[in-house]
Design a protein around this motif. Sequence first.
Motif, mmCIF file in Angstrom:
data_model
loop_
_atom_site.group_PDB
_atom_site.id
_atom_site.type_symbol
_atom_site.label_atom_id
_atom_site.label_comp_id
_atom_site.label_asym_id
_atom_site.label_seq_id
_atom_site.Cartn_x
_atom_site.Cartn_y
_atom_site.Cartn_z
ATOM 1 N N PHE A 243 1.092 -1.196 -0.018
ATOM 2 C CA PHE A 243 -0.055 -0.126 0.066
ATOM 3 C C PHE A 243 0.927 1.285 0.095
ATOM 4 C CE2 PHE A 243 0.760 -0.650 4.505
ATOM 5 C CZ PHE A 243 0.955 0.449 4.758
ATOM 6 N N LYS A 244 2.093 0.992 0.211
ATOM 7 C CA LYS A 244 3.075 2.194 0.411
ATOM 8 C C LYS A 244 3.568 2.448 -0.884
ATOM 9 C CE LYS A 244 4.631 0.833 4.957
ATOM 10 N NZ LYS A 244 5.931 0.718 5.756
ATOM 11 N N GLY A 245 3.971 1.649 -1.680
ATOM 12 C CA GLY A 245 4.326 1.640 -2.874
ATOM 13 C C GLY A 245 5.179 0.465 -3.369
ATOM 14 N N TYR A 246 6.118 0.876 -4.224
ATOM 15 C CA TYR A 246 6.894 -0.434 -4.788
ATOM 16 C C TYR A 246 8.219 -0.690 -3.644
ATOM 17 C CZ TYR A 246 4.353 -0.616 -8.812
ATOM 18 O OH TYR A 246 3.209 -0.861 -9.822
ATOM 19 N N GLU A 247 8.511 -1.653 -3.267
ATOM 20 C CA GLU A 247 9.774 -1.897 -2.178
ATOM 21 C C GLU A 247 10.714 -2.660 -2.755
ATOM 22 O OE1 GLU A 247 8.323 -3.442 1.437
ATOM 23 O OE2 GLU A 247 7.255 -1.864 1.949
ATOM 24 N N LEU A 248 12.012 -2.278 -3.162
ATOM 25 C CA LEU A 248 12.939 -3.045 -3.906
ATOM 26 C C LEU A 248 13.919 -3.466 -2.861
ATOM 27 C CD1 LEU A 248 12.154 -0.820 -5.834
ATOM 28 C CD2 LEU A 248 14.142 -0.870 -6.765
ATOM 29 N N ASN A 249 14.086 -4.531 -2.835
ATOM 30 C CA ASN A 249 15.050 -5.250 -1.646
ATOM 31 C C ASN A 249 16.457 -5.159 -1.753
ATOM 32 O OD1 ASN A 249 16.547 -7.794 -0.318
ATOM 33 N ND2 ASN A 249 14.456 -7.931 0.604
ATOM 34 N N ILE A 250 17.052 -4.356 -0.923
ATOM 35 C CA ILE A 250 18.447 -4.045 -1.079
ATOM 36 C C ILE A 250 19.511 -5.101 -1.081
ATOM 37 C CG2 ILE A 250 20.218 -2.680 0.053
ATOM 38 C CD1 ILE A 250 18.203 -0.498 0.456
ATOM 39 N N PRO A 251 19.270 -6.026 0.046
ATOM 40 C CA PRO A 251 20.225 -7.377 -0.192
ATOM 41 C C PRO A 251 20.014 -8.149 -1.387
ATOM 42 C CG PRO A 251 19.124 -6.960 2.179
ATOM 43 C CD PRO A 251 18.518 -5.898 1.343
ATOM 44 N N GLN A 252 19.300 -8.219 -1.883
ATOM 45 C CA GLN A 252 18.851 -8.844 -3.045
ATOM 46 C C GLN A 252 19.554 -8.105 -4.168
ATOM 47 O OE1 GLN A 252 14.736 -10.034 -3.413
ATOM 48 N NE2 GLN A 252 14.889 -11.869 -1.897
ATOM 49 N N LEU A 253 19.191 -6.872 -4.264
ATOM 50 C CA LEU A 253 19.850 -6.294 -5.117
ATOM 51 C C LEU A 253 21.319 -6.254 -5.471
ATOM 52 C CD1 LEU A 253 18.256 -2.629 -5.403
ATOM 53 C CD2 LEU A 253 18.506 -4.104 -7.407
ATOM 54 N N LEU A 254 22.093 -6.142 -4.049
ATOM 55 C CA LEU A 254 23.286 -6.379 -3.987
ATOM 56 C C LEU A 254 23.998 -7.661 -4.363
ATOM 57 C CD1 LEU A 254 23.980 -4.195 -0.809
ATOM 58 C CD2 LEU A 254 24.400 -3.378 -2.937
#
Length: 437
Positions: A243-254
Amino acid sequence: MFDAFLNHISNNFPILFKSRVLLAVSGGIDSVVLLHLLKKADVDFAIAHCNFSLRGKESDQDAKFVEELARALNVPIYIQKFNTKAFALENKVSTQMAARELRYAWFMELCAEHNLSHTITAHHAQDDLETFLINISRASGIEGLTGMTENSDFILRPLLPYSRDQIAAYAEQHAINWREDSSNSTDNYLRNHLRHHAIPALNEASPDFLTQFKKTQTYLHESATLLEDYTAFLFSKIVTQSFKGYELNIPQLLEVPNTKLVLYQLLKGFEFTDWDTIYDLLAAQSGKKVIAGKHRLIRDRDVLLLTEHKVEVQEDFKVTRKDSLINIPGLTLIIDEASQLDIKDNNVAFFDSDQLEFPLTVRKWKEGDIFYPYGMHGKKKISKYFKDNKFSTLDKESAWLLCSGEYIIWIVGERTDNRYKIKSGTTKLVKFTVIYD
């Protein structure tokens, strides 16, 4: 050329034979030749001519030439005169950008008003090459190097496979007249400079340069498609929607190779341009954010939160003794009289009516705010309460405080102030219930 052109549009633009379209005609050789080709192919179209008022009488003569040409070929025509320089000044854009915005907005209006399915432009192979070189000079990503598309939702470009030499040869063969734009002979614009100097040098160094360029673009298109497929796969692994928006998972990004490129691919459809600052968010503290246009990216613990950026007026709301309902951005407060504590819920708060100083105030928090959390004897900063209870940046922004005089008596939907707890013998209560939108 006509037979090849007819075969080309039959295979790649069947819509041209099924609906009525709008053809943009400047009066120059490219658009005039395309006009003759479409007319000969028996395509149903109307003409649109933009007079940008940039070359005085010459611009007016261009409009007259196109109007007479349309009349001779019995084709409907729409002509619009723009004050391009005034528009550019008012909107703080270049003259070229102003002309682009004006013409495409008008084309869309014409199509909607006259039931025309698409707008046809006369961009050809050299135009595509010029755009490619311009985008290189602007440090474009792969999208800028793949060039113009032949078929988009709104614009069709059936001349893209053809060179300027082929178009000129057709015009000469069929004795077609056109208007020469005097501004094309100057080097005042980057496109013209590339056309007059860089591209002739490339053709001299490699006579087959344009053909090889088109092959290279094909490879770039294929690479871009592969990259989009890979990004779509990673999106399902890295990005979640709430409901807040889109969440990009930082550990998975890295963990994925080429993290910066992946982050760019995930966010390129938004208005961000300061990519170095965005990459820095991966190692930043919670609360750091980047705002661009209508969107913002916030570091929130182990995620990058992508939300809409809304500039809200920090308005205080007053609650009088007569009020039974207060509408506040994000929630509604319902105020009732009560004789006893009939429910225990963070979204409901009870206060001794005689202890309250009306009108009450509902406001946002600010640095230095303190209260005495219910169940504790000491005071606590609101900011410390948020930190201890793991409020995200968005949670803090959306939090409201109910105040009596100078004192905070309730973090709405959270905790009341211990100094305002109900004492034994109190019978005249005010009940506040919060309902979130």
